[in-house]
Write a protein that holds these residues in place. Structure first.
Motif, PDB file in Angstrom:
ATOM      1  N   GLU A   1       0.783  -1.239   0.000  1.00 25.85           N
ATOM      2  CA  GLU A   1       0.000   0.000   0.000  1.00 25.85           C
ATOM      3  C   GLU A   1       0.818   1.293   0.000  1.00 25.85           C
ATOM      4  O   GLU A   1       0.260   2.365  -0.159  1.00 25.85           O
TER       5      GLU A   1
ATOM      6  N   ARG B   1      -2.222   5.651   1.064  1.00 27.17           N
ATOM      7  CA  ARG B   1      -2.118   4.190   0.905  1.00 27.17           C
ATOM      8  C   ARG B   1      -2.673   3.819  -0.458  1.00 27.17           C
ATOM      9  O   ARG B   1      -3.784   4.249  -0.812  1.00 27.17           O
TER      10      ARG B   1
ATOM     11  N   GLU C   1      -4.575   1.747  -2.070  1.00 27.65           N
ATOM     12  CA  GLU C   1      -5.601   0.717  -1.896  1.00 27.65           C
ATOM     13  C   GLU C   1      -6.600   0.807  -3.026  1.00 27.65           C
ATOM     14  O   GLU C   1      -6.557   1.735  -3.829  1.00 27.65           O
TER      15      GLU C   1
ATOM     16  N   ARG D   1     -12.801   4.425   1.621  1.00 31.03           N
ATOM     17  CA  ARG D   1     -11.421   3.949   1.441  1.00 31.03           C
ATOM     18  C   ARG D   1     -10.814   4.699   0.263  1.00 31.03           C
ATOM     19  O   ARG D   1     -11.283   4.569  -0.863  1.00 31.03           O
TER      20      ARG D   1
HETATM   21 MG    MG Z   1      -6.172  -1.060   5.806  1.00 34.02          MG
END
Ligand code: MG
Ligand code: ATP
Length: 417
Positions: free
Chosen positions: A56, A103, A105, A111
């Motif tokens: 990440e 990150r 992701e 997110r």
């Molecule tokens: Mg996580």
């Protein structure tokens, strides 16, 4: 990575101010650290075999050949700063931070690749009292924001020695069921078997449920620590659920770990997470100083506030739209400056770009301002201004500057449009 535009920026400002006020009510002080750190800082603290470090991080080599990473979390940076800046000489240092984290992701609701955390770290206190304080502080966040449907999950990861012992038991257990493990879990089995407990793979849940329980291996002092913490929480009227599967995604935790979760955010159910990391400071080259901290996701908290309809209405529209002519421009700008000095919360939008009164009135109306303040040549000659309420049929009024301030001052607080 998101652009934040008004009116959302108002929501962010609201939330940041609320949280800061609470942190200050517990006498925590803010720390700000750089967004970039040496990559090694994160691989050594978060752990090589973790989601963050394995896949990440935004990592690159800079012009000097240094290996750098955009911070994926705040704890490692705080610890580095605390060691380098000598903050560990005073036990009981209570710090908080906020800012963007990065990150790589898969983006989805709740997110993101750039997201924002607010967190706190306390150095030099080893007892369950500070654990309880940190948890009470987070509980106060939700209470103050008017949020409900958040559950506190709690677990103890014991001491390093018990964790190593438990680890062996897990390796034995999962090795017996090796063929049932997915690829990720098979890889974790060697380096970080505890992380298998954290797997989100639905096919593994039964296997995980039957795995040895950490609580059966907890050493006496960890057990006492945990019991005292739960007693304090009970006294403070903070309900909790013990979740023996709660291991957290980072390697550095020991003893207390906790998460605040909610069913209202779909898959991204964790709003806030934290725990004790007594070994990390020494591991990163500092003195052996115990520590505890937490971080919450600002985007998830804002989603929850929206979901539960707990965001107040914000009005940042101008109170006044100042209408001018070419000849009154400089006096008008001067008047606006004077008003801002006398009434610091008054929002004045000064017309720029010329145009006749008619176009300026149209713009004033469109701006959402409550009043048009007109400074034409006649007004200058008479040392007065004209004030027109754009949102009512009241006739316009003519005032001098002192009268204008006296008129606006008492109604400033109740001006909504
Ligand atoms: Mg996580
Ligand atoms: P998750 O299991 O949801 O990936 P995590 O264990 O990786 O979370 P932490 O590293 O503990 O999360 O970070 C603390 C909090 O920061 C999380 O509880 C969450 O609210 C928030 N957070 C973490 N990653 C993201 C992200 N990519 N986007 C938005 N918020 C995030």
């Amino acid at each position: 990575m998101n652009d934040l535009l008004p009116p959302h920026t108002h929501h962010w400002q609201y939330l940041e101010t609320k949280l800061q006020t609470i942190l200050e009510s517990y006498a925590y002080q803010e720390i700000r650290t750089p967004l970039l750190e040496a990559t090694e800082l994160f691989s050594r603290s978060i752990g090589e075999v973790t989601d963050i470090v394995e896949k990440e991080m935004f990592t690159f080599i800079d012009r000097n050949g240094d290996n750098l990473t955009l911070r994926p979390e705040g704890t490692a940076s705080c610890v580095r700063a605390a060691i380098e800046q000598g903050l560990l000489h005073t036990p009981g240092q209570r710090l908080w931070y906020k800012g963007p984290m990065f990150r790589h992701e898969r983006p989805q609701q709740g997110r993101y690749r750039q997201f924002h955390q607010l967190g706190a770290e306390v150095y030099g206190l080893k007892g369950p009292d500070i654990d309880a304080e940190i948890i009470a502080l987070t509980a106060r966040f939700w209470k103050t924001l008017g949020l409900d449907n958040l559950t506190l999950q709690l677990n103890s990861l014991g001491s390093k020695v018990t964790r190593d012992h438990y680890r062996q038991q897990l390796i034995t257990y999962f090795t017996q069921h090796l063929s049932q493990l997915d690829e990720d879990s098979q890889r974790r089995l060697k380096h970080n078997p505890l992380r298998i407990l954290d797997s989100k793979n639905p096919h593994l849940q039964t296997l995980i449920a039957q795995a040895p329980q950490f609580s059966d291996y907890l050493d006496d002092s960890s057990h006492t620590h945990f019991t005292e913490l739960t007693q304090l929480l009970t006294h403070l009227n903070i309900p909790y659920q013990v979740n023996p599967r709660l291991v957290r995604g980072l390697d550095y935790y020991n003893n207390t770990v906790f998460e605040w979760i909610t069913p209202d955010l779909g898959a991204q159910s964790t709003v806030c997470a934290g725990g004790r990391y007594d070994g990390l400071i020494e591991q990163l080259g500092g003195k052996p100083v115990p520590a505890i901290g937490f971080a919450l996701g600002m985007e998830r908290l804002l989603l929850l506030l929206t979901q539960q309809n707990k965001l107040p209405e914000f009005n940042k529209l101008p109170h006044i739209y100042l209408i001018l002519t070419e000849l009154t421009l400089s006096s008008g700008m001067h008047l606006a400056e004077t008003l801002r000095e006398i009434l610091p919360t008054l929002r004045i939008l000064t017309h720029c770009g010329g145009g006749n009164f008619k176009t300026q009135f149209k713009k004033a109306d469109k701006s959402g301002a409550r009043f048009a303040l007109i400074l034409g040549e006649d007004e200058i000659a008479q040392q007065q201004v004209t004030l027109k309420d754009l949102r009512s049929s009241q006739p316009q009024i003519t005032l001098n500057q002192t009268e204008l301030v006296a008129y606006l001052n008492p109604i400033l607080n109740q001006l909504t449009t």
